[in-house]
Design an enzyme around this catalytic site. Structure first.
Site, PDB file in Angstrom:
ATOM      1  N   SER A  32       0.811  -1.225   0.000  1.00 53.68           N
ATOM      2  CA  SER A  32       0.000   0.000   0.000  1.00 53.68           C
ATOM      3  C   SER A  32       0.838   1.265   0.000  1.00 53.68           C
ATOM      4  CB  SER A  32      -0.922   0.022   1.228  1.00 53.68           C
ATOM      5  OG  SER A  32      -1.767  -1.094   1.231  1.00 53.68           O
ATOM      6  N   GLY A  34       4.283   3.931  -0.886  1.00 51.27           N
ATOM      7  CA  GLY A  34       4.697   4.743  -2.033  1.00 51.27           C
ATOM      8  C   GLY A  34       5.426   3.951  -3.098  1.00 51.27           C
ATOM      9  N   GLY A  36       5.246   0.372  -2.972  1.00 52.75           N
ATOM     10  CA  GLY A  36       4.441  -0.828  -3.128  1.00 52.75           C
ATOM     11  C   GLY A  36       3.340  -0.725  -4.158  1.00 52.75           C
ATOM     12  N   ARG A 109      19.993   6.739   5.064  1.00 46.80           N
ATOM     13  CA  ARG A 109      19.299   5.451   5.055  1.00 46.80           C
ATOM     14  C   ARG A 109      19.463   4.745   6.406  1.00 46.80           C
ATOM     15  NH1 ARG A 109      21.298   5.939  -0.195  1.00 46.80           N
ATOM     16  NH2 ARG A 109      19.785   5.641  -1.874  1.00 46.80           N
ATOM     17  N   ASN A 116      12.798   0.108  10.434  1.00 43.15           N
ATOM     18  CA  ASN A 116      12.751  -0.860   9.338  1.00 43.15           C
ATOM     19  C   ASN A 116      13.369  -2.210   9.692  1.00 43.15           C
ATOM     20  OD1 ASN A 116      11.460   1.102   7.937  1.00 43.15           O
ATOM     21  ND2 ASN A 116      13.025   1.398   6.365  1.00 43.15           N
ATOM     22  N   ASP A 172      20.328   1.803  -8.382  1.00 43.81           N
ATOM     23  CA  ASP A 172      21.650   2.400  -8.603  1.00 43.81           C
ATOM     24  C   ASP A 172      22.103   2.173 -10.049  1.00 43.81           C
ATOM     25  OD1 ASP A 172      21.778   3.152  -5.896  1.00 43.81           O
ATOM     26  OD2 ASP A 172      22.580   1.193  -5.338  1.00 43.81           O
ATOM     27  N   HIS A 199      24.405  -0.283  -0.929  1.00 40.39           N
ATOM     28  CA  HIS A 199      23.281   0.539  -1.404  1.00 40.39           C
ATOM     29  C   HIS A 199      23.079   1.753  -0.500  1.00 40.39           C
ATOM     30  CE1 HIS A 199      19.644   1.517  -3.551  1.00 40.39           C
ATOM     31  NE2 HIS A 199      18.883   1.366  -2.474  1.00 40.39           N
ATOM     32  N   MET A 250      12.062   3.670  -7.917  1.00 40.53           N
ATOM     33  CA  MET A 250      12.357   2.456  -7.149  1.00 40.53           C
ATOM     34  C   MET A 250      11.401   1.336  -7.538  1.00 40.53           C
ATOM     35  SD  MET A 250      14.362   1.013  -4.944  1.00 40.53           S
ATOM     36  CE  MET A 250      14.110  -0.589  -5.712  1.00 40.53           C
TER      37      MET A 250
END
Length: 337
Positions: A32, A34, A36, A109, A116, A172, A199, A250
């Site tokens: 659901s 951004g 996905g 990140r 995460n 990348d 990454h 992405m």
């Protein structure tokens, strides 16, 4: 309006083959969000996917209903909340995980780690229990840590297969191809720049010397180009001014990687993608290099290849940061209750 006769050209141009049929069940965890939603849209468009299983903690029934009206073969199911996670994963051949929180301006990140890491560990645990043979493709950042987390969780269940756990670094490569093509006036669909390392920031190492077609840049331009590729994610975060991070590009990159995995599983030969995986190529336990994909995941690690002196220095500069990020992920799982 789309003409009925040209509709198939919505496929992704490069290696995203839609020529062969497959009966793959693909799950998107974080469907659901951004990344996905557009990722799920691209996957729904592919005849390589027969069942698209969408999971998130909110809004999934609506996303699934919306996508289910699209006139392609993939059957779409929506699963919402932790009690429906197992059902979403049962029988999956490929699991793509864009779940997690996005970066905001000023964040690295690594700042995403605490939130995460827990999300990825929970989802990896569910994969280990419900689809231990599936290909696991991790988009959730920081990838340099979330791949070690996934590995350690799978190990706890005794189902870890290093050939089937991938950190999706494809964006990348997509960015490097685009930026090189812009500078040289080339068609980006015909440019291929391997990107190795990790990454995040300076761990992203574009191998411009190995670009096809062959290109050359003066030292100052090469340095600036490398820096732009490394910080391209931040470029998008700043441009979105607090509204998120790279989601559409992405999603494209995630779909490209997923289709390559599916193509290889389906018997297509010569499928090569870079990905952050368990590796013996450097002193880091994990490292991204070009990989030959096959029916069972990684068929052969193609290694770093011949590096320029500039690229050798980039690798040397990245090692310590990569080792730290890897260790952080491993320690997270070791300390989990």
């Amino acid at each position: 309006m789309f003409s009925r006769t040209v509709r198939p050209t919505v496929s992704l141009v490069r290696s995203l083959s839609t020529s062969s049929q497959n009966n793959a069940k693909v799950a998107v965890l974080g469907a659901s969000g951004g990344i996905g939603q557009p990722l799920s849209l691209l996957l729904k468009n592919s005849p390589l996917v027969s069942h698209l299983s969408l999971y998130d903690i909110a809004h999934t029934p609506g996303v699934a209903a919306d996508l289910s009206h699209i006139e392609t073969r993939a059957h779409v199911t929506g699963h919402m909340g932790p009690d429906q996670l197992d059902a979403a994963l049962q029988g999956c051949d490929v699991v793509v995980i864009p779940a997690g929180v996005p970066r905001k301006p000023g964040m690295t990140r690594d700042d995403l780690f605490n939130t995460n890491a827990t999300i990825v560990a929970t989802l990896a645990d569910a994969c280990a229990r419900n689809c231990p043979e599936a290909m696991i493709c991790i988009i959730a950042n920081p990838v340099n840590s979330t791949i070690p987390i996934t590995t350690e969780v799978m190990k706890k269940h005794g189902v870890y297969n290093p050939n089937k756990v991938f950190g999706v670094t494809t964006l990348d490569i997509v960015r490097a191809n685009t930026f090189v093509a812009e500078l040289k006036g080339l068609d980006p669909a015909r440019v291929n720049v391997p990107v190795i390392g990790g990454h995040a920031g300076k761990t992203i190492i574009p191998l411009i010397s190995q670009c096809t077609p062959k290109v050359e840049f003066p030292a100052d331009q090469l340095s600036a180009l490398t820096g732009r590729i490394q910080e391209a994610g931040t470029e998008v975060v700043k441009a979105k001014a607090g509204a998120g991070s790279a989601t559409l590009s992405m999603a494209y990159a995630g779909a490209r990687f997923t289709f390559s995995v599916l193509d290889a599983m389906n018997g297509k030969e010569g499928v090569v993608e870079c990905s952050f995986v368990r590796s013996e190529e450097t002193e880091c336990k994990y490292f991204s290099t070009p990989l030959l994909l096959g029916k069972n995941g990684i068929e052969k690690n193609l290694g770093l290849g011949k590096l320029s002196a500039f690229e050798e220095n980039l690798v040397a500069d990245a090692i310590d940061e990569l080792k730290g990020s890897i260790k952080k992920g491993e320690n997270f799982v070791a300390n989990m209750k």
